[in-house]
Design an enzyme around this catalytic site. Sequence first.
Site, mmCIF file in Angstrom:
data_model
loop_
_atom_site.group_PDB
_atom_site.id
_atom_site.type_symbol
_atom_site.label_atom_id
_atom_site.label_comp_id
_atom_site.label_asym_id
_atom_site.label_seq_id
_atom_site.Cartn_x
_atom_site.Cartn_y
_atom_site.Cartn_z
ATOM 1 N N SER A 147 7.041 9.638 -8.635
ATOM 2 C CA SER A 147 6.861 10.088 -7.289
ATOM 3 C C SER A 147 8.102 9.365 -6.503
ATOM 4 O O SER A 147 8.522 7.992 -6.714
ATOM 5 C CB SER A 147 5.573 9.505 -6.534
ATOM 6 N N TYR A 160 -0.671 3.488 -4.382
ATOM 7 C CA TYR A 160 -0.392 4.498 -5.218
ATOM 8 C C TYR A 160 1.265 4.435 -5.425
ATOM 9 O O TYR A 160 1.802 4.745 -6.536
ATOM 10 C CB TYR A 160 -0.545 5.830 -4.456
#
Length: 255
Positions: A147, A160
């Site tokens: 990501s 995350y």
Amino acid sequence: MEKSKIGRRFEGKVAIVTASTQGIGFSIARRLGLEGASVVISSRRQGNVDEAVEKLKEEGIEVFGLVCHVSNAQQRKNLIEQTVQKYGKIDVVVSNAAANPSVDPILKMQESSLDKLWEINVKTSILLLQDASPHLSKGSSIVFISSISAFQPPASLAMYGVTKTALLGLTKALATELAPHTRVNCVAPGFVPTHFASYITNNKTMRKSLEEQTSLKRLGTTEDMAAATAFLASDDASYITGETIVVAGGASSRL
């Protein structure tokens, strides 16, 4: 991308994509399948698997679907064993499964959330490849889906983001460990309107802000992510390993 514009780089190849019954994972499986791969898709629920298999078969894709919660050791082993039993080898593994159980700041996060983030986003990728590695063919390819938050973890996705940072290091380490017969690379998507990111992308103000942060003034699509993944998995990227491609429309925090 239209089927007529897609090549056939994966004829005769076998590809496993985890968490692949919707969103980015589904688009990756579809792209690899349209390019000729036999694709093995999986997710936690049988109903989702059946529905995704049906959609892919309607497009003429050779597809095999299995239930696999990546944190379940037996289901991971079954995913690999059934794939090898059916197709005889593994050429591509795309590790896409991820979780984000909490938006708490890191120092206020429950231990159970920390454990789940580490387990789903990092540890299970390693364990799945431990099972798969004996069956990887020469010239095989692994792609991790990280990501853009790996480079600058945002406040609401801090831990995350940190787990996604770990995938960048894992990509480097495994590229060395599995060379020269297997390449290992990574795709770092920007914000893509999927069910996983719906709490961000469904907010019109936040969505507009995210679009403005990109050079291309739009959010990414699942097809954008699938195209980059297919490139890295294909022989077109045969001299690329240990690398991360950011696919974020110019919204990047690295040189």
